[in-house]
Write a protein that holds these residues in place. Structure first.
Motif, PDB file in Angstrom:
ATOM      1  N   VAL A 286       0.843  -1.204   0.000  1.00  0.00           N
ATOM      2  CA  VAL A 286       0.000   0.000   0.000  1.00  0.00           C
ATOM      3  C   VAL A 286       0.872   1.246   0.000  1.00  0.00           C
ATOM      4  O   VAL A 286       0.624   2.209  -0.723  1.00  0.00           O
ATOM      5  CB  VAL A 286      -0.940  -0.017   1.225  1.00  0.00           C
ATOM      6  CG1 VAL A 286      -1.570   1.319   1.447  1.00  0.00           C
ATOM      7  CG2 VAL A 286      -2.015  -1.053   1.046  1.00  0.00           C
TER       8      VAL A 286
ATOM      9  N   GLU B 110       2.424   1.901  -3.311  1.00  0.00           N
ATOM     10  CA  GLU B 110       1.435   2.478  -4.221  1.00  0.00           C
ATOM     11  C   GLU B 110       1.244   3.955  -3.914  1.00  0.00           C
ATOM     12  O   GLU B 110       1.139   4.787  -4.810  1.00  0.00           O
ATOM     13  CB  GLU B 110       0.115   1.724  -4.061  1.00  0.00           C
ATOM     14  CG  GLU B 110      -0.935   2.080  -5.059  1.00  0.00           C
ATOM     15  CD  GLU B 110      -0.558   1.688  -6.461  1.00  0.00           C
ATOM     16  OE1 GLU B 110       0.205   0.723  -6.621  1.00  0.00           O
ATOM     17  OE2 GLU B 110      -0.999   2.366  -7.399  1.00  0.00           O
TER      18      GLU B 110
ATOM     19  N   GLU C 181      -3.901  -6.827  -4.479  1.00  0.00           N
ATOM     20  CA  GLU C 181      -4.521  -6.142  -5.614  1.00  0.00           C
ATOM     21  C   GLU C 181      -5.933  -5.723  -5.273  1.00  0.00           C
ATOM     22  O   GLU C 181      -6.395  -4.647  -5.664  1.00  0.00           O
ATOM     23  CB  GLU C 181      -4.598  -7.040  -6.851  1.00  0.00           C
ATOM     24  CG  GLU C 181      -3.296  -7.636  -7.309  1.00  0.00           C
ATOM     25  CD  GLU C 181      -2.945  -8.871  -6.536  1.00  0.00           C
ATOM     26  OE1 GLU C 181      -1.767  -9.002  -6.173  1.00  0.00           O
ATOM     27  OE2 GLU C 181      -3.850  -9.694  -6.266  1.00  0.00           O
TER      28      GLU C 181
ATOM     29  N   LEU D 124      -5.737  -2.676  -3.083  1.00  0.00           N
ATOM     30  CA  LEU D 124      -5.388  -1.472  -3.825  1.00  0.00           C
ATOM     31  C   LEU D 124      -6.575  -0.999  -4.656  1.00  0.00           C
ATOM     32  O   LEU D 124      -6.812   0.214  -4.794  1.00  0.00           O
ATOM     33  CB  LEU D 124      -4.186  -1.744  -4.725  1.00  0.00           C
ATOM     34  CG  LEU D 124      -2.864  -1.910  -3.989  1.00  0.00           C
ATOM     35  CD1 LEU D 124      -1.765  -2.240  -4.967  1.00  0.00           C
ATOM     36  CD2 LEU D 124      -2.514  -0.650  -3.245  1.00  0.00           C
TER      37      LEU D 124
ATOM     38  N   GLN E 153      -8.968   0.812  -2.512  1.00  0.00           N
ATOM     39  CA  GLN E 153      -8.486   2.143  -2.147  1.00  0.00           C
ATOM     40  C   GLN E 153      -8.628   3.101  -3.316  1.00  0.00           C
ATOM     41  O   GLN E 153      -8.944   4.270  -3.140  1.00  0.00           O
ATOM     42  CB  GLN E 153      -7.025   2.057  -1.711  1.00  0.00           C
ATOM     43  CG  GLN E 153      -6.881   1.373  -0.377  1.00  0.00           C
ATOM     44  CD  GLN E 153      -5.519   1.572   0.209  1.00  0.00           C
ATOM     45  OE1 GLN E 153      -4.527   1.532  -0.510  1.00  0.00           O
ATOM     46  NE2 GLN E 153      -5.459   1.771   1.490  1.00  0.00           N
ATOM     47  N   ARG E 154      -8.405   2.572  -4.501  1.00  0.00           N
ATOM     48  CA  ARG E 154      -8.559   3.425  -5.685  1.00  0.00           C
ATOM     49  C   ARG E 154     -10.004   3.882  -5.825  1.00  0.00           C
ATOM     50  O   ARG E 154     -10.270   5.046  -6.110  1.00  0.00           O
ATOM     51  CB  ARG E 154      -8.145   2.647  -6.931  1.00  0.00           C
ATOM     52  CG  ARG E 154      -6.882   3.156  -7.570  1.00  0.00           C
ATOM     53  CD  ARG E 154      -6.767   2.684  -8.977  1.00  0.00           C
ATOM     54  NE  ARG E 154      -7.070   1.279  -9.146  1.00  0.00           N
ATOM     55  CZ  ARG E 154      -6.191   0.289  -8.997  1.00  0.00           C
ATOM     56  NH1 ARG E 154      -4.956   0.564  -8.670  1.00  0.00           N
ATOM     57  NH2 ARG E 154      -6.558  -0.952  -9.185  1.00  0.00           N
TER      58      ARG E 154
END
Lengths: 506, 341
Positions: free
Chosen positions: A143, A146, B272, B275, B278-279
């Motif tokens: 995280v 990213e 994944e 993520l 979160q996106r």
């Protein structure tokens, strides 16, 4: 009447059940209380009341919980002889409540979510599983990566760090600090370590542990004993490093990390924004040897001070901006307040002063140094034309107004300048490795110090925090009045340990 | 948490969809602040709310003909209290009372939502609980601050005041979270009230949103605003604006019976997926939809409510009653409700 109320409540409960209770209670409302069963119920009721009083909570709920599983909703078999009880005088209430409880659980059977008391599920071993912890950390790592990709620096350039150093007692301390800061960086780092007095194994050992690409250059002059001399030699060493960058045509951002400075991680992110020549604000941690109280108070640190107030207790050097966030001038170090009280020799107990503008506060694009670079701006002098005695890298510029102020225009203090050194004659184990291992600790009473305190009992363990306050009537001017030597125990020779803390006062 | 009724009223007063001509109106709104009846401690007291509502309806039905025309089917009310229009904070009592009989035909805009529950009527619009937008704005931290807390929660685990025996509050789920994970360093959970609550949420990857006395909680809104993945522990919950916001894709749903395995569930999620969530959470329109900003902005919660109302139009002809026909039983409900307020 209390008893008839009880009766009627029993009727209610009974009527709410599917199956008739096994209790042979008459269903006629005017049943007398003389029947043995009802006396039995009354007695039981009284006992449960008392138990409730003693336990302090509604005993009935607990019983219901134990008797009825919470996951099923078909809990309507009223075979319990226990009665819902209440410590208040309204006895009918809880009874109807319990009836409603059961009724309610009947009506919500379609939802699957039961109203009422549930158990608290605890698994047999409520402790973290190590492999799951590793997993979680990997998730966090991913995280954060990213996040860095999205919000951090795009296309980071490599960093070239120039550090002048020399072998002395505190070298390991300082170099380890810088090394750890550099090891944490997610960027490519080239660490150029210039050593006064030539390349030594000790320094080599320290920097070999870093894991970053290092370049160890020897400078064949011994480091002088005065601060003035040291500053001048450090400048020469840095220029030497810059020349190496020029010859090797290294690409990246050049920053000057003196070994005793402290760098924040935000600094390294911020200097990625430099185009050609940038300046950051440096907090100056001026510390006195400990004698002068007023100086101490003045230098008391609020290390998180981000504002560049004129009367802040931590003097800050760096770019000064005007209202439109353009470089207007420089905040420099005002050494007038310390006139006559500053340290001359490296192990003086007095305040060590920085220069007007320290090298550490500047960052440059390495292409500035190259002989031939494509878009090298014309306001930069060629490095060869600059002598060896420059104060700070501003001398490399023809036009000092082109400097980019970093760290929200100098408002953020991103690194702190500090100079702390041990006595010149202090001894320390080479490489800080005690070999052979300590065997005997000899009490300090053996050592003939002039004002030795009364005898201490001999002890076998290392007493680490044994503070010997050595009284000296020395003034701040005289050197060698502060003992900063480290303690070491080797068979035969003992030195007392004097902790080099400010708290130690004479 | 309950301020939505006041802000909705204010929004409608100055909104473009408001019309002063009742004959062309599709929906009728009656502002009744049922949660503003406060106890001396400042907490809302729901005991008189049914009477307040009833008296208000009696008022509007006697002065204007629009209530009687449809018996309230084209009226909507905002009932943001714990169990919506059941007007009680205790679930058992709320279920027992059921939805106020007067409101049986009206559309309810409420925060409570649980499937197959008495207090959730068909056709209700679920809204998020009110969270102060300015306060949250002032506590934003730079987005590049790395998220270093794995699971974050601040709040009660045991409600000692109302549930001293334990097992009732949150159906035991919060207590289970505490007992299972209080020693787990990945779980930053406690009952403290830190001043950096909002900042901490922005530094966390997962934020727990377990049920309390009612299944909904303002933590959901806070988690969405701060980009922390909400972990929703509430069986059968109905989440706000479920048609506009893809809750399954941005949140993690955990059954109450799976709470002891929460750490396994969360750590076994592939990165994944995390993520991606979160996106999706970073999408500003999602955050906007959860807020009640003043003045109203595009795509915020006010507009989502209006969207929901618009979707129920046009009203079915059958809601219009023939003259003299009465469906609602005005005297239904506990006797205490019938007293005028």
């Amino acid at each position: 009447m209390k008893f008839s109320l009880l009766q009627q409540s029993y009727m209610n409960r009974r009527s709410g059940s599917f199956r008739g209770s096994s209790a042979p209670l008459d269903s006629s409302p005017d049943n007398t209380i003389k029947s043995p069963a009802s006396i039995f119920w009354l007695l039981l009721h009284g006992i449960c009341c008392l138990i409730s009083l003693v336990l302090g909570f509604r005993f009935s709920r607990l019983v219901f919980f134990f008797l009825f599983s919470t996951s099923t909703t078909t809990t309507l078999y009223v075979t319990t002889p226990f009665h819902p009880l209440s410590r208040t005088s309204a006895i009918s209430n809880p009874l109807t409540n319990s009836a409603n409880d059961l009724l309610v659980s009947n009506s919500t059977v379609s939802s699957g979510v039961v109203v009422g008391r549930h158990g608290i599920r605890i698994r047999p071993w409520p402790h973290p599983n190590p492999s799951e912890v590793i997993q979680a950390h990997q998730i966090i790592e991913r995280v954060q990566r990213e996040q860095r990709n999205q919000f951090g620096v795009k296309s980071p350039r490599s960093l070239i760090v120039v550090t002048p150093t020399y072998v002395r007692t505190f070298q390991t301390l300082h170099m380890t600090g810088v090394m750890h800061s550099l090891m944490l960086l997610p960027y490519d780092v080239v660490w150029i370590v210039v050593e006064a007095g030539g390349i030594t194994n000790e320094t080599e050992l320290i920097i070999a542990k870093s894991g970053v690409k290092t370049l160890h250059i020897g400078f064949n002059q011994k480091m002088p004993n005065t601060w003035e001399g040291r500053h001048r030699l450090e400048t020469k060493m840095r220029l030497r490093a810059l020349r190496v960058i020029r010859e090797e045509k290294m690409d990246g951002i050049v920053m000057f990390a003196d070994d005793s400075n402290m760098h924040s991680m935000e600094l390294f992110d911020e200097i990625q924004n430099v185009k050609w020549f940038g300046a950051v604000s440096v907090g100056i941690l001026v510390h006195s040897g400990g004698a002068d109280e007023t100086l101490l108070a003045a230098a008391k640190v609020d290390k998180e001070a981000e504002e560049n107030l004129p009367n802040s207790v931590v003097p800050v050097q760096g770019p000064a901006c005007n209202a439109s966030n353009k470089l207007a001038g420089w905040h420099t170090f005002n050494s007038l307040t310390y006139k006559g009280k500053s340290a001359v020799y490296i192990d003086d107990r007095a305040t060590v002063l920085p220069r007007k503008l320290e090298w550490a506060g500047f960052v440059l694009n390495s292409r500035l140094l190259w002989k031939e670079a494509e878009d090298k701006p014309e306001w930069v002098k060629d490095m060869d034309s600059v002598g060896e005695n420059i104060e700070n890298p501003l001398a490399l510029l023809k036009d000092p107004s082109k400097v980019e102020p970093l760290g929200s225009c100098g408002r953020q203090v991103l690194l702190w300048w500090l100079r702390v050194e041990a006595r010149a004659d202090s001894k320390f184990p080479p490489g800080w490795i005690i070999d052979p291992p300590l065997e005997i600790t000899v009490p300090s009473k053996r050592t003939p110090w002039p004002d030795a305190p009364p005898e201490l009992p001999p002890n076998e363990e290392k007493t680490i925090n044994q503070e010997q306050t050595v009284k000296h009537s020395a003034k701040t001017r005289s050197p060698r009045s502060k003992r900063r030597s480290k303690r070491k125990h080797e068979a035969g020779s003992v030195e007392t340990q004097v902790s080099a803390k400010h708290s130690e006062q004479n | 948490m309950f301020a939505a009724e006041i802000y909705m009223h204010r929004f409608l007063l100055s909104s473009l969809v408001r019309t002063l001509n009742p004959n062309e109106a599709d929906w009728f709104y009656t502002p009744v602040y049922t949660t503003c009846d406060l106890m001396p401690t400042g907490l809302p007291l729901p005991f008189k709310s049914p009477r307040i509502m009833r008296s208000a309806i009696q008022l509007i039905s006697s002065i204007w003909p629009y209530w009687n025309r449809t018996e309230g089917a084209d009226h909507f009310f905002i009932v943001p209290h714990d169990f919506g229009a059941c007007f009680h904070y205790q679930e058992e009592t709320a279920i027992e009372r059921g939805i106020l009989p007067m409101l049986q035909r009206a559309t309810l805009v409420q925060t409570f939502g649980q499937r197959n529950h008495v207090c959730l009527k068909d056709g209700s619009i679920i809204i998020p609980p009110y969270a102060p937008p300015q306060k949250m704005q002032t506590h934003l931290i730079p987005e590049k601050t790395p998220r270093s807390i794995f699971v974050y929660f601040r709040g009660l685990f045991y409600d000692v005041g109302n549930d001293p025996e334990g097992g009732y509050y949150a159906r035991g789920a919060r207590a289970a979270v505490w007992e299972n994970f209080k020693n787990n360093p990945l779980f930053d959970i406690s009952t403290e009230h830190p001043t950096t609550y909002y900042e901490d949420m922005q530094r966390a990857v997962f934020c727990l949103c377990p049920l309390g006395w009612a299944p909904w909680s303002p933590r959901l809104v806070e988690a969405v605003i701060f980009g922390c993945i909400p972990v929703i522990i509430a069986d059968d919950i109905v989440l706000p604006f479920a048609d506009a916001i893809p809750w399954e894709e941005i949140g993690v749903f955990v059954d109450e019976k799976d709470v002891p395995n929460l750490d396994t569930i969360l750590t076994s999620m592939p990165p994944e997926v995390i993520l991606r969530k979160q996106r999706l959470l970073a999408n500003p329109s999602m955050k906007q939809a959860m807020l009640f900003p003043q003045p109203a902005q595009a795509r915020d919660a006010f507009h989502q409510v209006l969207n929901g109302l618009a979707r129920k139009l046009p009203h079915d002809k059958s809601v219009y009653l023939k003259p003299g026909e009465k469906i609602l039983n005005w005297t239904a409900g506990p006797v205490g409700d019938l007293k005028p307020w």
